[in-house]
Design an enzyme around this catalytic site. Structure first.
Site, PDB file in Angstrom:
ATOM      1  N   GLY A 133       0.842  -1.189   0.000  1.00 64.14           N
ATOM      2  CA  GLY A 133       0.000   0.000   0.000  1.00 64.14           C
ATOM      3  C   GLY A 133       0.878   1.241   0.000  1.00 64.14           C
ATOM      4  O   GLY A 133       2.019   1.230  -0.450  1.00 64.14           O
ATOM      5  N   GLY A 134       0.351   2.305   0.558  1.00 58.51           N
ATOM      6  CA  GLY A 134       1.095   3.561   0.579  1.00 58.51           C
ATOM      7  C   GLY A 134       2.409   3.468   1.317  1.00 58.51           C
ATOM      8  O   GLY A 134       3.303   4.303   1.111  1.00 58.51           O
ATOM      9  N   GLY A 151      24.124  12.507 -29.533  1.00 55.33           N
ATOM     10  CA  GLY A 151      23.634  13.166 -28.318  1.00 55.33           C
ATOM     11  C   GLY A 151      24.141  12.474 -27.073  1.00 55.33           C
ATOM     12  O   GLY A 151      24.349  13.112 -26.032  1.00 55.33           O
ATOM     13  N   ALA A 152      24.356  11.158 -27.184  1.00 59.64           N
ATOM     14  CA  ALA A 152      24.822  10.406 -26.020  1.00 59.64           C
ATOM     15  C   ALA A 152      26.208  10.894 -25.582  1.00 59.64           C
ATOM     16  O   ALA A 152      26.540  10.871 -24.399  1.00 59.64           O
ATOM     17  CB  ALA A 152      24.830   8.914 -26.324  1.00 59.64           C
TER      18      ALA A 152
HETATM   19  C1  HXC Z   1      -3.323  -4.394  12.420  1.00 58.62           C
HETATM   20  C2  HXC Z   1      -2.278  -6.269  11.646  1.00 58.62           C
HETATM   21  C3  HXC Z   1      -2.116  -5.692  10.378  1.00 58.62           C
HETATM   22  C4  HXC Z   1      -2.610  -4.366  10.195  1.00 58.62           C
HETATM   23  C5  HXC Z   1      -1.244  -7.635  10.306  1.00 58.62           C
HETATM   24  N1  HXC Z   1      -1.727  -7.487  11.541  1.00 58.62           N
HETATM   25  N2  HXC Z   1      -1.489  -6.553   9.565  1.00 58.62           N
HETATM   26  N3  HXC Z   1      -2.867  -5.618  12.663  1.00 58.62           N
HETATM   27  N4  HXC Z   1      -3.205  -3.768  11.249  1.00 58.62           N
HETATM   28  N5  HXC Z   1      -2.460  -3.741   9.031  1.00 58.62           N
HETATM   29  C6  HXC Z   1      -1.649  -8.435  12.656  1.00 58.62           C
HETATM   30  C7  HXC Z   1      -2.500  -9.643  12.441  1.00 58.62           C
HETATM   31  O1  HXC Z   1      -3.791  -9.410  12.935  1.00 58.62           O
HETATM   32  C8  HXC Z   1      -1.761 -10.670  13.281  1.00 58.62           C
HETATM   33  O2  HXC Z   1      -2.064 -10.447  14.628  1.00 58.62           O
HETATM   34  C9  HXC Z   1      -0.320 -10.294  13.098  1.00 58.62           C
HETATM   35  O3  HXC Z   1      -0.338  -8.929  12.662  1.00 58.62           O
HETATM   36  C10 HXC Z   1       0.379 -11.107  12.056  1.00 58.62           C
HETATM   37  O4  HXC Z   1      -0.418 -11.145  10.889  1.00 58.62           O
HETATM   38  P1  HXC Z   1      -0.703 -12.504  10.107  1.00 58.62           P
HETATM   39  O5  HXC Z   1      -1.788 -12.197   9.126  1.00 58.62           O
HETATM   40  O6  HXC Z   1      -0.901 -13.632  11.063  1.00 58.62           O
HETATM   41  O7  HXC Z   1       0.699 -12.710   9.398  1.00 58.62           O
HETATM   42  P2  HXC Z   1       1.003 -13.267   7.953  1.00 58.62           P
HETATM   43  O8  HXC Z   1       0.213 -14.491   7.676  1.00 58.62           O
HETATM   44  O9  HXC Z   1       2.475 -13.339   7.859  1.00 58.62           O
HETATM   45  O10 HXC Z   1       0.475 -12.134   6.927  1.00 58.62           O
HETATM   46  C11 HXC Z   1       1.069 -10.870   6.933  1.00 58.62           C
HETATM   47  C12 HXC Z   1       0.259  -9.903   6.063  1.00 58.62           C
HETATM   48  C13 HXC Z   1      -1.243  -9.932   6.542  1.00 58.62           C
HETATM   49  C14 HXC Z   1       0.335 -10.339   4.626  1.00 58.62           C
HETATM   50  C15 HXC Z   1       0.885  -8.535   6.212  1.00 58.62           C
HETATM   51  O11 HXC Z   1      -1.279  -9.738   7.950  1.00 58.62           O
HETATM   52  C16 HXC Z   1      -2.050  -8.852   5.916  1.00 58.62           C
HETATM   53  O12 HXC Z   1      -2.494  -8.974   4.752  1.00 58.62           O
HETATM   54  N6  HXC Z   1      -2.308  -7.783   6.655  1.00 58.62           N
HETATM   55  C17 HXC Z   1      -3.126  -6.691   6.231  1.00 58.62           C
HETATM   56  C18 HXC Z   1      -2.372  -5.878   5.256  1.00 58.62           C
HETATM   57  C19 HXC Z   1      -3.177  -4.665   4.871  1.00 58.62           C
HETATM   58  O13 HXC Z   1      -4.166  -4.753   4.146  1.00 58.62           O
HETATM   59  N7  HXC Z   1      -2.775  -3.543   5.459  1.00 58.62           N
HETATM   60  C20 HXC Z   1      -3.419  -2.275   5.234  1.00 58.62           C
HETATM   61  C21 HXC Z   1      -2.927  -1.823   3.908  1.00 58.62           C
HETATM   62  S1  HXC Z   1      -3.448  -0.267   3.530  1.00 58.62           S
HETATM   63  P3  HXC Z   1      -1.970 -11.589  15.721  1.00 58.62           P
HETATM   64  O14 HXC Z   1      -2.507 -10.956  16.964  1.00 58.62           O
HETATM   65  O15 HXC Z   1      -2.804 -12.714  15.220  1.00 58.62           O
HETATM   66  O16 HXC Z   1      -0.542 -11.940  15.839  1.00 58.62           O
HETATM   67  C22 HXC Z   1      -2.197   0.652   4.011  1.00 58.62           C
HETATM   68  C23 HXC Z   1      -2.385   2.034   3.628  1.00 58.62           C
HETATM   69  C24 HXC Z   1      -1.134   2.816   3.878  1.00 58.62           C
HETATM   70  O17 HXC Z   1      -1.277   0.272   4.600  1.00 58.62           O
HETATM   71  C25 HXC Z   1      -1.365   4.126   3.213  1.00 58.62           C
HETATM   72  C26 HXC Z   1      -0.252   5.046   3.422  1.00 58.62           C
HETATM   73  C27 HXC Z   1      -0.446   6.278   2.647  1.00 58.62           C
END
Ligand code: HXC
Length: 513
Positions: free
Chosen positions: A168-169, A403-404
């Site tokens: 993401g961002g 040019g290069a």
């Molecule tokens: C809160 C999160 C989290 C998040 C993971 N966790 N991502 N908690 N916010 N964004 C927590 C999970 O609940 C879990 O908690 C622990 O972290 C580990 O995650 P798992 O899913 O068990 O790990 P894994 O299987 O390795 O997968 C990792 C992952 C997946 C691929 C990153 O967690 C995932 O898809 N997360 C969401 C990603 C996402 O959509 N993020 C937001 C993107 S938008 P526990 O308690 O079970 O250990 C964004 C916008 C930014 O970021 C913009 C900026 C401008």
């Protein structure tokens, strides 16, 4: 309870991040924890933590019952080879290293300190992105970081290491920093992941193919260095730092010990093939001029037709930019221009002198390049060199066409010294093409047009496929033997040590982005 004991307990509690179970899971993926990474990155016992007890302030979705000191990022300062460094290291064992308001504020604090005190910033990224429970507040936290990355650009060196998810961002912080290192198999970067890609474009692609270390090293150029594990990544940061100054007002570390194997003066005589259309590896030329084993190639899997990297001459850091005849004949295309330009700007921002090796047949022709904007992208390299005020030396080994020639650090765009080997060919274009155009009528009227063409080609080649026309006009400063290159480069950089050049007063230029 004894108050000192309370502190000790709180400290040791925070050391465990998300707990033993999650640490085990982290290790089972081949990843180190945030703290282990900092320990390997910094000189022994040099880390000083800041914000160890910071917690998030969210009460959504029951988060108020789940607070972990540090809130998913370890921040502080320490030393690399004795030099001050600021670091943040995201802790995937705590809410997946996700970025909350408090987490972002900790990173920003470190960035502010790095700027105020003029020392490099290292970011170790391993995060699930925005803390989903916090919503928009965490988005603002990202923007706070991006803003600081941008403000710090060109003031202090910034290095990003991607050691887990970065999606993401979140990808824009590393993108704004100077160098990105990715760990094979355990890291990925993308703006939208495979699921979104499938919904929107119906493409089926794995995380690795979409945004793994290899994809970004070879295809997008987002990744400057691919390493096989966390330990290698951290070692690489330690090595990269040795080439850089602390900030824009300082010079790179003063001459370190160096060696130069003099047998390389023989090697360099034999690198160019007899036939001037055959390829050779420009890295052999670079290696024969610089201190032994001092070349650190950057972006080595991207736009292989240009080679860039840090090196040392007599112990002092230089930046090398070299056309690579071994790939696409060393032609300049969009990717090569972008790759070269960004590196030139890093070097110029941080007082690193530039050494250019030139063997370039021109810009890559074709609709693909034109329609994707080779004009604008090629201009980036031209702009970057023209704007650079650091000492700059060019060595033309063979072709310098069209040019290069101008773009590759020619004297007219501000290079300080241009040397050419006797094998140099400095001309508007290759003899074959030139003869076809300017002797078109003569060739078509000849009894044997092919023979005429050859005759005219050799006439043109005799005239221009050498360095002397350019030397007569002072367009190059000297024609030198290959084995004289090192000593000429050393003398040149010494002569330029106190170079003072300033750009015209302006708010900032408008590089063709
Ligand atoms: C809160 C999160 C989290 C998040 C993971 N966790 N991502 N908690 N916010 N964004 C927590 C999970 O609940 C879990 O908690 C622990 O972290 C580990 O995650 P798992 O899913 O068990 O790990 P894994 O299987 O390795 O997968 C990792 C992952 C997946 C691929 C990153 O967690 C995932 O898809 N997360 C969401 C990603 C996402 O959509 N993020 C937001 C993107 S938008 P526990 O308690 O079970 O250990 C964004 C916008 C930014 O970021 C913009 C900026 C401008």
């Amino acid at each position: 309870m004894d108050k000192n004991q309370e502190l000790k307990d709180r400290r040791s509690g925070s050391m465990l991040g998300g707990g033993e179970e999650r640490i085990k899971r982290q290790h089972s993926k081949g990843k180190l924890t945030a703290r282990e990474r900092i320990t390997l990155l910094l000189d022994e016992n040099s880390f000083n933590e800041i914000g160890q007890f910071v917690e998030h302030r969210s009460s959504s979705f029951g988060l108020e019952k789940n607070k972990i000191p540090g809130d998913g990022v370890v921040t502080g300062f320490g030393r690399i080879h004795g030099r001050l460094i600021y670091v943040f290291s995201q802790d995937f064992t705590v809410f997946g290293g996700s970025l909350s308001e408090a987490h972002a504020a900790k990173i920003c604090r470190i960035m502010d300190l790095a700027m105020q005190n003029g020392a490099p910033l290292i970011g170790l990224n391993d995060s699930g992105g925005a803390r989903i429970q916090e919503g928009v507040i965490s988005l603002a936290g990202y923007a706070d970081i991006f803003y600081r990355n941008t403000r710090a650009s060109g003031v202090i060196p910034q290095i990003s290491v991607i050691m887990g998810p970065c999606a993401g961002g979140a990808v824009y912080s590393p993108a704004l920093t100077d160098f990105t290192i990715m760990v094979e198999d355990t890291s990925y970067m993308f703006v939208t992941g495979p699921n979104v890609v499938k919904t929107v474009t119906h493409e089926e692609v794995s995380s690795e193919d979409l945004g793994g270390a290899k994809a970004h090293a070879e295809k997008s150029g987002v990744n400057h260095f691919t390493v096989s594990n966390d330990i290698e990544a951290l070692k690489l940061v330690r090595e990269l730092i040795t080439f850089m100054p602390q900030n824009m007002d300082e010079m790179p570390p003063s001459p370190t010990k160096f060696s130069f194997n003099r047998s390389k003066l023989d090697t360099i005589k034999k690198i160019l093939p007899e036939n001037n259309s055959l390829p050779y590896d420009i890295r052999k030329v670079v290696d024969s001029v610089i201190d032994d084993n001092s070349f650190k190639e950057i972006h080595k899997d991207f736009a292989k037709n240009i080679v860039i990297g840090f090196a040392r001459v007599e112990g002092r850091t230089i930046g090398v930019v070299a056309n690579q005849p071994e790939s696409l004949a060393g032609v300049l295309d969009i990717d090569a221009s972008r790759k070269g330009a960004r590196f030139v700007r890093f070097c110029d921002a941080f007082n690193i002198s530039l050494l250019v090796f030139e063997d370039v047949p021109g810009f890559l022709p074709g609709t693909d390049q034109e329609w994707r904007g080779i004009i604008t992208h090629g201009a980036k390299l031209l702009y970057a060199f023209s704007e650079a005020t650091v000492p700059r030396i060019t060595v033309i080994t063979r072709k310098a066409y069209g040019g290069a020639f101008d773009v590759m650090n020619s004297k007219s765009i501000g290079a300080d010294l241009n040397f050419a080997w006797p094998t140099a060919e400095i001309a508007v274009m290759g003899a074959k093409g030139a003869a076809e155009i300017i002797f078109k009528r003569e060739i078509s009227k000849a009894n044997d047009p092919k023979e005429k063409w050859l005759e005219k080609e050799s006439e043109y080649a005799k005239m221009f496929a050498n360095p002397y026309r350019a030397a007569e006009r002072g367009i190059i400063d000297d024609v030198i033997l290959p084995e004289e290159t090192r000593s000429k480069v050393i003398a040149g950089f010494k002569m330029l040590e106190n170079k003072a050049d300033v750009l015209p007063r302006k708010k900032h230029g408008n590089i063709p982005l």
